[in-house]
Design a protein around this motif. Structure first.
Motif, PDB file in Angstrom:
ATOM      1  N   UNK A 241       0.937  -1.081  -0.057  1.00 47.68           N
ATOM      2  CA  UNK A 241       0.042  -0.011  -0.093  1.00 47.68           C
ATOM      3  C   UNK A 241       0.787   1.188  -0.095  1.00 47.68           C
ATOM      4  N   UNK A 242       0.743   1.997  -0.855  1.00 46.39           N
ATOM      5  CA  UNK A 242       1.289   3.460  -0.898  1.00 46.39           C
ATOM      6  C   UNK A 242       0.368   4.294  -1.035  1.00 46.39           C
ATOM      7  N   UNK A 243       0.766   5.749  -0.853  1.00 44.37           N
ATOM      8  CA  UNK A 243       0.060   7.035  -1.003  1.00 44.37           C
ATOM      9  C   UNK A 243       0.748   8.044  -1.684  1.00 44.37           C
TER      10      UNK A 243
ATOM     11  N   UNK B  62       1.123   7.705  10.256  1.00 39.08           N
ATOM     12  CA  UNK B  62       0.977   6.236   9.686  1.00 39.08           C
ATOM     13  C   UNK B  62       2.137   5.792   8.930  1.00 39.08           C
ATOM     14  N   UNK B  63       3.169   5.805   9.666  1.00 35.82           N
ATOM     15  CA  UNK B  63       4.499   5.364   9.247  1.00 35.82           C
ATOM     16  C   UNK B  63       4.604   4.003   8.191  1.00 35.82           C
TER      17      UNK B  63
ATOM     18  N   UNK C  78      -5.962   4.668   6.692  1.00 43.37           N
ATOM     19  CA  UNK C  78      -5.990   3.598   7.579  1.00 43.37           C
ATOM     20  C   UNK C  78      -7.239   2.535   7.127  1.00 43.37           C
ATOM     21  N   UNK C  79      -8.363   3.139   6.829  1.00 39.43           N
ATOM     22  CA  UNK C  79      -9.663   2.272   6.430  1.00 39.43           C
ATOM     23  C   UNK C  79      -9.344   1.999   5.006  1.00 39.43           C
ATOM     24  N   UNK C  80      -8.430   2.315   4.258  1.00 41.53           N
ATOM     25  CA  UNK C  80      -8.182   1.743   2.966  1.00 41.53           C
ATOM     26  C   UNK C  80      -6.923   0.903   2.874  1.00 41.53           C
ATOM     27  N   UNK C  81      -6.162   0.539   3.960  1.00 41.57           N
ATOM     28  CA  UNK C  81      -4.874   0.064   3.951  1.00 41.57           C
ATOM     29  C   UNK C  81      -5.254  -1.334   4.035  1.00 41.57           C
TER      30      UNK C  81
ATOM     31  N   UNK D 182     -11.399  -0.985  12.024  1.00 45.16           N
ATOM     32  CA  UNK D 182     -10.818   0.084  11.081  1.00 45.16           C
ATOM     33  C   UNK D 182     -10.692  -0.731   9.650  1.00 45.16           C
ATOM     34  N   UNK D 183      -9.963  -1.728   9.595  1.00 46.11           N
ATOM     35  CA  UNK D 183      -9.769  -2.320   8.301  1.00 46.11           C
ATOM     36  C   UNK D 183     -10.790  -2.929   7.634  1.00 46.11           C
ATOM     37  N   UNK D 184     -12.116  -3.197   8.432  1.00 44.85           N
ATOM     38  CA  UNK D 184     -13.078  -3.788   7.822  1.00 44.85           C
ATOM     39  C   UNK D 184     -13.760  -2.901   6.885  1.00 44.85           C
ATOM     40  N   UNK D 185     -13.622  -1.672   6.913  1.00 47.82           N
ATOM     41  CA  UNK D 185     -14.286  -0.796   6.031  1.00 47.82           C
ATOM     42  C   UNK D 185     -13.623  -0.860   4.712  1.00 47.82           C
ATOM     43  N   UNK D 186     -12.272  -1.125   4.665  1.00 46.20           N
ATOM     44  CA  UNK D 186     -11.592  -1.295   3.362  1.00 46.20           C
ATOM     45  C   UNK D 186     -11.830  -2.287   2.875  1.00 46.20           C
ATOM     46  N   UNK D 187     -11.778  -3.463   3.614  1.00 43.76           N
ATOM     47  CA  UNK D 187     -12.314  -4.720   3.000  1.00 43.76           C
ATOM     48  C   UNK D 187     -13.635  -5.145   2.545  1.00 43.76           C
ATOM     49  N   UNK D 188     -14.603  -4.675   3.055  1.00 42.12           N
ATOM     50  CA  UNK D 188     -15.840  -4.863   2.542  1.00 42.12           C
ATOM     51  C   UNK D 188     -16.283  -3.672   1.602  1.00 42.12           C
TER      52      UNK D 188
END
Length: 254
Positions: A41-43, A65-66, A120-123, A133-139
């Motif tokens: 993952x990169x931004x 978010x290092x 973080x929600x898209x990580x 938090x990660x559930x948002x990006x996953x679903x």
């Protein structure tokens, strides 16, 4: 060694260091491609310059978010290659070949904390630990099928299994998201119960298909690369759909 050297030369050819040396500047498409390929993952901040709205906020967010590499690109000719026409903060992730764009002009209140939440929600990584938090990006991902590793963090199998499945995940890019569910976390007991599992049953592997709201468990036994690969392939061939689901009853979420 030669691959590492080639990659470093490729990035350096189109990237210049920030004044403080913290964040690279990407000045051509090859440099952007190399940066995107450098991590799960990169931004990238596609911004006109340091005075642009969102620049300082992204610098601050990146320090919080290092675990996610951040770079900047001010070259509009490069922006066009990613279908961007105005200042945009973009997250790229390999697990589902996803590009999520946050167009700066569409955000009424742009703050570092908001960008941290966006990141973080898209990580979503090749293997992502499941939490609120990660559930948002996953679903929210277009990939609705999840290969689930149920394992208790701290157990002797944890590190080995995480690495084993993480190495397998790239073979199923765009088909599965690989998700780790820590059985030692009390809040994850619902996820285990959904598959008819208890903490003492772990480690186990399952598949959850969000499109059909169906689920299956890999039969108990060694969690080898070969068995998990065949389990995934069986789903893709449509064979698992004829197999009895795991757990007592279907539900709508993990």
């Amino acid at each position: 060694m030669l691959i590492t050297l080639f990659f470093s030369l490729l990035v350096s050819s189109g990237a210049a260091a920030e004044k403080d040396g913290a964040f690279p500047r990407l000045t051509d498409t090859k440099a952007v491609e190399a940066f995107v390929d450098s991590a799960d993952v990169v931004v990238i901040g596609f911004l006109e310059g340091e005075e642009s709205r969102g620049y300082q906020e992204l610098v601050s967010a990146a320090k919080l978010v290092d675990s996610v590499p951040v770079a900047f690109c001010t070259v509009k000719e490069v922006w066009a290659d990613y279908s961007l026409s105005s200042d945009t903060i973009t997250i790229f992730r390999k697990a589902d070949n996803h590009q999520d764009n946050l167009v700066v002009d569409t955000v009424k209140k742009l703050e570092a904390d908001g960008l941290v939440n966006f990141i973080t929600t898209n990580e979503v990584r090749y293997i992502t630990e499941y939490n609120q938090v990660t559930a948002v990006g996953l679903f929210n991902s277009e990939v609705k099928t999840h290969l689930l590793l149920f394992v208790s963090m701290g157990g002797k199998e944890y590190t080995e299994l995480k690495e084993r499945l993480g190495a397998l995940a790239p073979d199923f890019t765009g088909k599965f998201l690989f998700v780790l569910i820590n059985g030692a976390v009390k809040s994850n007991s619902r996820s285990l119960g959904y598959f008819g599992l208890k903490s003492q049953d772990l480690p186990r592997v399952g598949i959850y298909d969000g499109a059909s709201d169906m689920k299956w468990l890999l039969p108990a036994g060694e969690i080898s690369t070969e068995r998990v690969r065949e389990f995934c392939q069986s789903f893709l061939r449509g064979e698992l759909q004829e197999v009895k689901q795991a757990g007592a009853e279907a539900k709508t979420e993990l």
